[in-house]
Design an enzyme around this catalytic site. Structure first.
Site, PDB file in Angstrom:
ATOM      1  N   GLU A  98      88.591  29.558  32.593  1.00  0.00           N
ATOM      2  CA  GLU A  98      87.986  30.399  33.449  1.00  0.00           C
ATOM      3  C   GLU A  98      87.047  31.549  33.234  1.00  0.00           C
ATOM      4  O   GLU A  98      87.370  31.915  32.053  1.00  0.00           O
ATOM      5  CB  GLU A  98      88.942  30.957  34.383  1.00  0.00           C
ATOM      6  CG  GLU A  98      88.738  31.720  35.390  1.00  0.00           C
ATOM      7  CD  GLU A  98      88.047  31.352  36.750  1.00  0.00           C
ATOM      8  OE1 GLU A  98      86.989  30.571  36.450  1.00  0.00           O
ATOM      9  OE2 GLU A  98      88.549  31.272  37.796  1.00  0.00           O
ATOM     10  N   ASP A  99      86.213  31.788  34.026  1.00  0.00           N
ATOM     11  CA  ASP A  99      85.255  32.948  33.331  1.00  0.00           C
ATOM     12  C   ASP A  99      85.863  34.147  33.752  1.00  0.00           C
ATOM     13  O   ASP A  99      85.632  34.906  32.499  1.00  0.00           O
ATOM     14  CB  ASP A  99      83.744  32.960  34.356  1.00  0.00           C
ATOM     15  CG  ASP A  99      84.204  33.135  35.854  1.00  0.00           C
ATOM     16  OD1 ASP A  99      85.233  33.068  36.370  1.00  0.00           O
ATOM     17  OD2 ASP A  99      83.276  32.987  36.423  1.00  0.00           O
ATOM     18  N   ASP A 102      90.436  38.802  37.073  1.00  0.00           N
ATOM     19  CA  ASP A 102      90.744  40.259  37.481  1.00  0.00           C
ATOM     20  C   ASP A 102      91.775  40.617  38.601  1.00  0.00           C
ATOM     21  O   ASP A 102      92.798  40.999  37.920  1.00  0.00           O
ATOM     22  CB  ASP A 102      89.485  40.900  38.456  1.00  0.00           C
ATOM     23  CG  ASP A 102      88.685  40.309  39.497  1.00  0.00           C
ATOM     24  OD1 ASP A 102      89.549  39.499  40.313  1.00  0.00           O
ATOM     25  OD2 ASP A 102      87.482  39.967  39.735  1.00  0.00           O
ATOM     26  N   VAL A 152      79.864  42.135  36.801  1.00  0.00           N
ATOM     27  CA  VAL A 152      79.057  41.597  35.738  1.00  0.00           C
ATOM     28  C   VAL A 152      78.657  40.310  36.014  1.00  0.00           C
ATOM     29  O   VAL A 152      78.997  39.685  36.913  1.00  0.00           O
ATOM     30  CB  VAL A 152      79.669  41.612  34.384  1.00  0.00           C
ATOM     31  CG1 VAL A 152      80.257  42.974  33.647  1.00  0.00           C
ATOM     32  CG2 VAL A 152      81.124  40.554  34.455  1.00  0.00           C
ATOM     33  N   ASP A 158      77.870  34.856  38.591  1.00  0.00           N
ATOM     34  CA  ASP A 158      76.839  35.097  39.169  1.00  0.00           C
ATOM     35  C   ASP A 158      77.230  36.323  40.306  1.00  0.00           C
ATOM     36  O   ASP A 158      78.105  36.882  40.498  1.00  0.00           O
ATOM     37  CB  ASP A 158      76.644  33.834  40.203  1.00  0.00           C
ATOM     38  CG  ASP A 158      77.732  33.471  41.315  1.00  0.00           C
ATOM     39  OD1 ASP A 158      77.145  33.390  42.428  1.00  0.00           O
ATOM     40  OD2 ASP A 158      78.756  33.391  40.896  1.00  0.00           O
ATOM     41  N   ARG A 164      73.253  33.304  36.817  1.00  0.00           N
ATOM     42  CA  ARG A 164      74.209  32.424  36.089  1.00  0.00           C
ATOM     43  C   ARG A 164      73.386  32.081  34.832  1.00  0.00           C
ATOM     44  O   ARG A 164      73.885  31.751  33.783  1.00  0.00           O
ATOM     45  CB  ARG A 164      74.633  31.102  36.726  1.00  0.00           C
ATOM     46  CG  ARG A 164      75.478  31.686  37.911  1.00  0.00           C
ATOM     47  CD  ARG A 164      75.999  30.003  38.355  1.00  0.00           C
ATOM     48  NE  ARG A 164      76.700  30.169  39.720  1.00  0.00           N
ATOM     49  CZ  ARG A 164      77.939  30.530  39.991  1.00  0.00           C
ATOM     50  NH1 ARG A 164      78.777  30.576  38.965  1.00  0.00           N
ATOM     51  NH2 ARG A 164      78.219  30.477  41.148  1.00  0.00           N
TER      52      ARG A 164
END
Length: 179
Positions: A98-99, A102, A152, A158, A164
């Site tokens: 996963e990117d 949070d 970010v 994105d 992206r």
């Protein structure tokens, strides 16, 4: 640097080196297994591609599109599965790539879902970790960078489907997203 950014947070070279390092650690941990590596679309796709290229163990690849954000900047509090897995996870070691983590809502619910479906184990690998924003009791097993509470973009991340394509990660100017 893109004109909508305040600054570059993570350069292309720094991203490349750290992703390789983390992939090598995961590769060692799963050397005797054939895990299912699940990429979370869309934000994690560039990280996912770079990550799996550094793995030497046999793996199977699959994707999910899950979100709790939609087009906003604040979580909706509801997990939405837009694209489910093509492979069965029952009895499998699953590595979720996963990117960003949070609040932890998406990954906490996704991990619970995969375990409910019978996964033998679920490992979470994240590019970015915003620990300041954590609301759910979940941590990534491996992460590349811990960052502060900044918006970010780039390297797959994105804002309203923009940015992206940037090869680095930058902090988006507040006036762009109205924060």
């Amino acid at each position: 640097m893109h004109e909508d950014l305040e600054r570059i947070l993570l350069t292309e070279d720094r991203l490349r080196a750290r992703v390789k390092e983390v992939a090598e650690r995961v590769d060692e941990a799963y050397a005797d297994k054939t895990p299912l590596v699940v990429g979370i679309l869309k934000g994690g796709i560039i990280f996912y591609a770079d990550f799996v290229r550094h793995l030497t163990m046999p793996v199977e690849l699959d994707f999910m599109a899950v979100s709790s954000y939609g087009s906003g900047t604040v979580s909706s509090g509801k997990l939405k599965i837009r694209k489910d897995l093509d492979r069965d996870v029952k009895g499998r070691d699953v590595i979720v790539v996963e990117d960003i983590i949070d609040s932890g809502f998406t990954l906490a619910n996704l991990k619970a879902l995969l375990l409910e479906r019978g996964a033998a184990s679920v490992c979470i690998v994240t590019l970015l970790d915003k620990r300041e924003r954590r609301e759910y009791d979940i941590q990534s097993d491996y992460n590349c960078f811990v960052i502060g509470d900044e918006f970010v973009v780039g390297y797959g991340l994105d804002y309203n489907e923009q940015y992206r394509h940037l090869p680095y990660i930058g902090v988006l100017k507040r006036e762009v997203y109205g924060g």
